[in-house]
Design an enzyme around this catalytic site. Sequence first.
Site, PDB file in Angstrom:
ATOM      1  N   LEU A  88       1.522  -0.946   5.139  1.00 39.58           N
ATOM      2  CA  LEU A  88       1.441  -0.480   3.745  1.00 39.58           C
ATOM      3  C   LEU A  88       0.122   0.242   3.505  1.00 39.58           C
ATOM      4  O   LEU A  88      -0.864   0.019   4.216  1.00 39.58           O
ATOM      5  CB  LEU A  88       1.563  -1.697   2.813  1.00 39.58           C
ATOM      6  CG  LEU A  88       2.923  -2.421   2.919  1.00 39.58           C
ATOM      7  CD1 LEU A  88       2.839  -3.830   2.370  1.00 39.58           C
ATOM      8  CD2 LEU A  88       4.009  -1.619   2.207  1.00 39.58           C
ATOM      9  N   PRO A  89       0.068   1.095   2.466  1.00 39.97           N
ATOM     10  CA  PRO A  89      -1.115   1.956   2.300  1.00 39.97           C
ATOM     11  C   PRO A  89      -2.420   1.230   1.967  1.00 39.97           C
ATOM     12  O   PRO A  89      -3.408   1.393   2.671  1.00 39.97           O
ATOM     13  CB  PRO A  89      -0.712   2.899   1.160  1.00 39.97           C
ATOM     14  CG  PRO A  89       0.759   2.760   0.976  1.00 39.97           C
ATOM     15  CD  PRO A  89       1.148   1.436   1.528  1.00 39.97           C
ATOM     16  N   THR A 124      -4.411  -1.119   7.177  1.00 37.83           N
ATOM     17  CA  THR A 124      -5.874  -1.193   7.179  1.00 37.83           C
ATOM     18  C   THR A 124      -6.295  -1.522   5.753  1.00 37.83           C
ATOM     19  O   THR A 124      -6.190  -0.676   4.859  1.00 37.83           O
ATOM     20  CB  THR A 124      -6.500   0.150   7.605  1.00 37.83           C
ATOM     21  OG1 THR A 124      -5.964   0.510   8.875  1.00 37.83           O
ATOM     22  CG2 THR A 124      -8.010   0.027   7.710  1.00 37.83           C
ATOM     23  N   LYS A 200     -11.759  -3.332  13.334  1.00 36.96           N
ATOM     24  CA  LYS A 200     -11.263  -1.998  12.977  1.00 36.96           C
ATOM     25  C   LYS A 200     -12.239  -1.296  12.016  1.00 36.96           C
ATOM     26  O   LYS A 200     -12.557  -0.116  12.182  1.00 36.96           O
ATOM     27  CB  LYS A 200      -9.878  -2.148  12.342  1.00 36.96           C
ATOM     28  CG  LYS A 200      -9.361  -0.956  11.569  1.00 36.96           C
ATOM     29  CD  LYS A 200      -8.580  -0.010  12.426  1.00 36.96           C
ATOM     30  CE  LYS A 200      -8.092   1.186  11.616  1.00 36.96           C
ATOM     31  NZ  LYS A 200      -7.524   2.223  12.441  1.00 36.96           N
ATOM     32  N   LYS A 275     -11.065   6.473   3.241  1.00 32.58           N
ATOM     33  CA  LYS A 275     -10.525   5.161   2.817  1.00 32.58           C
ATOM     34  C   LYS A 275     -11.102   4.045   3.699  1.00 32.58           C
ATOM     35  O   LYS A 275     -11.597   3.029   3.194  1.00 32.58           O
ATOM     36  CB  LYS A 275      -8.993   5.181   2.940  1.00 32.58           C
ATOM     37  CG  LYS A 275      -8.341   3.843   2.678  1.00 32.58           C
ATOM     38  CD  LYS A 275      -6.927   3.733   3.245  1.00 32.58           C
ATOM     39  CE  LYS A 275      -6.639   2.297   3.610  1.00 32.58           C
ATOM     40  NZ  LYS A 275      -5.333   2.023   4.165  1.00 32.58           N
TER      41      LYS A 275
END
Length: 326
Positions: A88-89, A124, A200, A275
């Site tokens: 998902l975003p 992320t 990450k 982002k």
Amino acid sequence: MTVRQGSRRCFSSSKNLQATWGFIGLGRMGFPMAKNLRAKLPAEDTLFVHDVNTAATSKFLEEHPEGVRVADNVREVAEKAETIITSLPEPHHVAGVYKQMLEPPSLLTDGFVTTERLFIDCSTIDPMTSKSVADAAHSSGQGRFIDAPMSGGVVGAQAGTLTFMIGAAPEVVERATAVLSMMGRRVLHLGEQGSGLHGKLANNYLLALNNIATAEAMNMGIQWGLDPKALAGMINISTGKCWPSEVNNPVPGVVEGSPASRGYEGGFGVSLANKDLKLAIKSAKESGIKLALGDQAKAFYDEVEAAENCKGRDFSVVYRHLGGKE
Ligand code: NAD
């Protein structure tokens, strides 16, 4: 790799022979990932998919008429599937989707699948949101939750060559690795829940900074009259060498086939880079970790993201925004 490792047959007490799977978020990454998953699962297994964008689920069903069911909502996915992957975003999408999946806390008793779920979130997001979702899954006893952010981009998702960085309790690592190996090539276990995201974000923070620094250094040398290829060649056998200088050089013509050499099309979008940088800065601040360059880099990416000739392009377009010679 044997698919069955990751399926119900090895770890479930269910009487059914078929395993059930769920995939939520059929976007640029999720769609090809779910495609690879479906292709590697035994034919008799069922994959439940859901996306708020019904065009994506219809297309998926069209391409996979067998062994795929479109769920009406995410709760249905959680009720019917024992292994659920989400892609998902943003953090609020992940928090919202898991709230709907986990409430009411009756997944194990409502009669569809009575085994503890494995939830794998590949989005992320910030580690704090991820932890609150993990806490909700674990405290209600409905399943195990791991963070499994990925790298490799859309090309890696399509080719099934992604790298997953996972944060998971030791006892779920084997099961999670078997599942993720159907969509990627490498699964790196970095520690307990949250560790995948910490790894990450640390990596992508470094990447965001290296990208700007490479563009500045290349611009500097070229303005001083150096040949771009000679400069890059020198850097790449010297101490300034990094992924942006070697593989994704921001100067057109230096690396054949790079986004810079094709008008900054494709690649790692500047908004996605920004982002991830913002998530890293926010998470570092929450942990009281001092950053010297983060805010300045963020302000620069904000400008690049808004500039008409840069928006929507590969993040190496920072070179263009610096006024670099193309
Ligand atoms: P995307 O926006 O293309 O896809 C996200 C999908 O989620 C969309 O199809 C959207 O409709 C769906 N969605 C949103 N809210 C939903 C909800 N409530 N219920 C069901 N579906 C919902 O994003 P993407 O590029 O596929 O990226 C997914 C995640 O992976 C992001 O967190 C991103 O940062 C990360 N990521 C992306 C890349 C990349 O190159 N695109 C690389 C590595 C990691």
